[in-house]
Motif scaffolding. Structure first.
Motif, PDB file in Angstrom:
ATOM      1  N   LEU A  39       0.836  -1.200   0.000  1.00  0.00           N
ATOM      2  CA  LEU A  39       0.000   0.000   0.000  1.00  0.00           C
ATOM      3  C   LEU A  39       0.871   1.251   0.000  1.00  0.00           C
ATOM      4  CD1 LEU A  39      -2.670   1.558   0.282  1.00  0.00           C
ATOM      5  CD2 LEU A  39      -2.559   1.132   2.752  1.00  0.00           C
ATOM      6  N   ASN A  40       1.923   1.235   0.802  1.00  0.00           N
ATOM      7  CA  ASN A  40       2.829   2.378   0.846  1.00  0.00           C
ATOM      8  C   ASN A  40       3.511   2.597  -0.506  1.00  0.00           C
ATOM      9  OD1 ASN A  40       4.311   4.473   2.415  1.00  0.00           O
ATOM     10  ND2 ASN A  40       6.076   3.191   1.922  1.00  0.00           N
ATOM     11  N   PHE A  41       3.934   1.506  -1.139  1.00  0.00           N
ATOM     12  CA  PHE A  41       4.589   1.625  -2.453  1.00  0.00           C
ATOM     13  C   PHE A  41       3.626   2.163  -3.504  1.00  0.00           C
ATOM     14  CE2 PHE A  41       5.435  -0.384  -6.611  1.00  0.00           C
ATOM     15  CZ  PHE A  41       6.635   0.256  -6.899  1.00  0.00           C
ATOM     16  N   LEU A  42       2.403   1.628  -3.556  1.00  0.00           N
ATOM     17  CA  LEU A  42       1.426   2.084  -4.538  1.00  0.00           C
ATOM     18  C   LEU A  42       1.060   3.547  -4.315  1.00  0.00           C
ATOM     19  CD1 LEU A  42      -0.953  -1.020  -4.648  1.00  0.00           C
ATOM     20  CD2 LEU A  42       0.731  -0.330  -6.371  1.00  0.00           C
ATOM     21  N   ARG A  43       0.967   3.932  -3.072  1.00  0.00           N
ATOM     22  CA  ARG A  43       0.640   5.305  -2.732  1.00  0.00           C
ATOM     23  C   ARG A  43       1.667   6.276  -3.301  1.00  0.00           C
ATOM     24  NH1 ARG A  43       1.728   7.563   3.328  1.00  0.00           N
ATOM     25  NH2 ARG A  43       1.112   9.729   2.981  1.00  0.00           N
ATOM     26  N   TRP A  44       2.943   5.982  -3.077  1.00  0.00           N
ATOM     27  CA  TRP A  44       3.993   6.890  -3.528  1.00  0.00           C
ATOM     28  C   TRP A  44       4.217   6.796  -5.035  1.00  0.00           C
ATOM     29  CZ3 TRP A  44       5.234  10.900  -0.931  1.00  0.00           C
ATOM     30  CH2 TRP A  44       5.149  10.888   0.464  1.00  0.00           C
ATOM     31  N   ALA A  45       3.983   5.639  -5.612  1.00  0.00           N
ATOM     32  CA  ALA A  45       4.088   5.517  -7.071  1.00  0.00           C
ATOM     33  C   ALA A  45       3.039   6.402  -7.746  1.00  0.00           C
ATOM     34  CB  ALA A  45       3.913   4.062  -7.490  1.00  0.00           C
ATOM     35  N   VAL A 225      -9.119   1.653  -5.163  1.00  0.00           N
ATOM     36  CA  VAL A 225      -8.700   2.746  -6.040  1.00  0.00           C
ATOM     37  C   VAL A 225      -8.971   4.100  -5.383  1.00  0.00           C
ATOM     38  CG1 VAL A 225      -9.138   3.905  -8.234  1.00  0.00           C
ATOM     39  CG2 VAL A 225      -8.975   1.406  -8.149  1.00  0.00           C
ATOM     40  N   THR A 226     -10.154   4.242  -4.783  1.00  0.00           N
ATOM     41  CA  THR A 226     -10.497   5.485  -4.102  1.00  0.00           C
ATOM     42  C   THR A 226      -9.546   5.757  -2.941  1.00  0.00           C
ATOM     43  OG1 THR A 226     -12.827   5.167  -4.685  1.00  0.00           O
ATOM     44  CG2 THR A 226     -12.330   6.753  -2.931  1.00  0.00           C
ATOM     45  N   ALA A 227      -9.241   4.705  -2.180  1.00  0.00           N
ATOM     46  CA  ALA A 227      -8.318   4.846  -1.055  1.00  0.00           C
ATOM     47  C   ALA A 227      -6.929   5.270  -1.530  1.00  0.00           C
ATOM     48  CB  ALA A 227      -8.236   3.528  -0.288  1.00  0.00           C
ATOM     49  N   LEU A 228      -6.465   4.676  -2.624  1.00  0.00           N
ATOM     50  CA  LEU A 228      -5.149   5.028  -3.157  1.00  0.00           C
ATOM     51  C   LEU A 228      -5.100   6.486  -3.606  1.00  0.00           C
ATOM     52  CD1 LEU A 228      -4.187   1.825  -5.205  1.00  0.00           C
ATOM     53  CD2 LEU A 228      -3.081   2.682  -3.125  1.00  0.00           C
ATOM     54  N   LEU A 229      -6.169   6.945  -4.239  1.00  0.00           N
ATOM     55  CA  LEU A 229      -6.213   8.340  -4.675  1.00  0.00           C
ATOM     56  C   LEU A 229      -6.133   9.279  -3.477  1.00  0.00           C
ATOM     57  CD1 LEU A 229      -8.937   8.214  -7.486  1.00  0.00           C
ATOM     58  CD2 LEU A 229      -6.477   8.610  -7.784  1.00  0.00           C
ATOM     59  N   TYR A 230      -6.837   8.934  -2.415  1.00  0.00           N
ATOM     60  CA  TYR A 230      -6.805   9.787  -1.224  1.00  0.00           C
ATOM     61  C   TYR A 230      -5.419   9.819  -0.591  1.00  0.00           C
ATOM     62  CZ  TYR A 230      -7.287  11.397   3.536  1.00  0.00           C
ATOM     63  OH  TYR A 230      -7.087  12.064   4.715  1.00  0.00           O
ATOM     64  N   VAL A 231      -4.830   8.640  -0.331  1.00  0.00           N
ATOM     65  CA  VAL A 231      -3.550   8.614   0.378  1.00  0.00           C
ATOM     66  C   VAL A 231      -2.419   9.176  -0.471  1.00  0.00           C
ATOM     67  CG1 VAL A 231      -4.254   6.679   1.834  1.00  0.00           C
ATOM     68  CG2 VAL A 231      -3.054   6.216  -0.316  1.00  0.00           C
ATOM     69  N   ALA A 232      -2.575   9.149  -1.799  1.00  0.00           N
ATOM     70  CA  ALA A 232      -1.535   9.701  -2.670  1.00  0.00           C
ATOM     71  C   ALA A 232      -1.607  11.215  -2.747  1.00  0.00           C
ATOM     72  CB  ALA A 232      -1.644   9.100  -4.074  1.00  0.00           C
ATOM     73  N   ILE A 233      -2.824  11.759  -2.840  1.00  0.00           N
ATOM     74  CA  ILE A 233      -2.978  13.204  -3.002  1.00  0.00           C
ATOM     75  C   ILE A 233      -2.957  13.931  -1.657  1.00  0.00           C
ATOM     76  CG2 ILE A 233      -4.514  15.028  -3.809  1.00  0.00           C
ATOM     77  CD1 ILE A 233      -5.562  13.050  -5.912  1.00  0.00           C
ATOM     78  N   GLY A 234      -3.691  13.408  -0.674  1.00  0.00           N
ATOM     79  CA  GLY A 234      -3.813  14.094   0.606  1.00  0.00           C
ATOM     80  C   GLY A 234      -2.629  13.902   1.531  1.00  0.00           C
ATOM     81  N   PRO A 235      -2.529  12.736   2.208  1.00  0.00           N
ATOM     82  CA  PRO A 235      -1.444  12.531   3.165  1.00  0.00           C
ATOM     83  C   PRO A 235      -0.045  12.557   2.543  1.00  0.00           C
ATOM     84  CG  PRO A 235      -3.208  10.951   3.509  1.00  0.00           C
ATOM     85  CD  PRO A 235      -3.517  11.645   2.227  1.00  0.00           C
TER      86      PRO A 235
END
Length: 299
Positions: A39-45, A225-235
């Motif tokens: 999850l951390n890797f996908l978020r930053w990618a 997908v929605t969760a990934l968009l949030y953690v990538a853009i927000g946090p």
């Protein structure tokens, strides 16, 4: 740095705790859909892709990134590769409220790291404040039952989040010691992108180990997908941007105080989305932690 805490800076430093609280809740919601380190890797990618149009120039040979690769590799390891990966791991065995409460001890680690590694003086008042905040953290780790501490029965998530907090303290102090090229330092997107280049390498390596050593799987769908968009853009992007500005303006010690707002936001979000209402000991622990920071930060 240390230009004084203004209302605008306070607002900038309030946004990251709000986004990080949401990050903890989202991480808990999707822990059955994707492995935590992956999850951390996908978020930053994903964040890397979003920033590429704004800061793609930093990847060029003459940008200064590759000349200072050791510094950016260290920042990428601490801020991108380790911090959130450890928090997502913690959420496998702990609640968002517990994770954010333990993480709110970060100002104490700021003081210790600053004293031991960066030559910062620590006053008696700061020591008293540190003891109060540590008491709050121990109360959370014991689940309100002090006898558990004697039995050393800690939830693995508590240990992971303490390691994450230590990583963040080192990261924040390094941010306050500018050594990178001015062009990168003054461009927030380029500065974050420079960290991501190496941070993705670290997180990708850790993710590969997760898949090699465990029974990892991903359940793709709109919730993930929605969760990934949030953690990538927000946090990731917005929170790191605001935190970086705040640390540069007032220093890590004062900025660290604002991280204590995270449990308040996490408590509200957990009650609303996870059905995990806060317990009495959570309130006592938060009072101890905030009281310790107030005491230690007074001049």
């Amino acid at each position: 740095m240390n230009s004084g805490l203004t209302f605008r800076t306070a607002l900038l430093l309030t946004l990251p705790p709000l986004l990080w609280a949401g990050n903890a809740v989202v991480g808990r919601l999707v822990n059955d859909l994707v492995p935590p380190i992956t999850l951390n890797f996908l978020r930053w990618a994903l964040a890397f892709v979003f920033l590429l149009p704004l800061a793609g120039w930093v990847l060029k040979r003459d940008s200064g990134l590759w000349t200072h690769w050791k510094r950016f590799a260290l920042l990428g390891l601490l801020g991108v590769g380790c911090y959130n990966a450890l928090q997502y791991l913690a959420l496998k065995t702990s609640t968002p409220l517990n994770v954010t409460l333990v993480a709110s001890s970060v100002p104490i680690w700021m003081l210790l790291v600053g004293w031991l590694c960066f030559g910062q003086r620590v006053s008696r008042r700061q020591i008293v404040g540190a003891l109060l905040s540590i008491a709050g953290v121990l109360l959370v780790m014991s689940r309100g039952q002090w006898a558990l501490l004697a039995q050393v029965r800690l939830v693995p998530g508590d240990i992971y989040v303490l390691l994450a907090t230590l990583s963040w303290a080192f990261y924040s102090w390094l941010l306050s010691q500018p050594k990178e090229p001015t062009a990168i330092r003054q461009d927030w997107a380029a500065f974050l992108m420079a960290q991501m280049v190496f941070g993705l390498g670290w997180s990708g390596l850790f993710s590969a180990g997760e898949w090699a050593l465990g029974d990892a799987h991903i359940s793709w769908g709109w919730p993930l997908v929605t969760a990934l968009l949030y953690v990538a853009i927000g946090p990731a992007i917005l929170a790191y941007r605001c935190w970086g500005i705040g640390v540069q303006r007032v220093g890590p010690a004062i900025a660290g105080f604002f991280s204590n707002l995270t449990p308040l936001f996490a408590a509200l979000m957990s009650a609303a989305f996870l059905g995990e209402p806060p317990q009495i000991y959570h309130g006592i622990a938060f009072a101890l932690i905030v009281g310790g920071i107030v005491v230690s930060s007074r001049r």
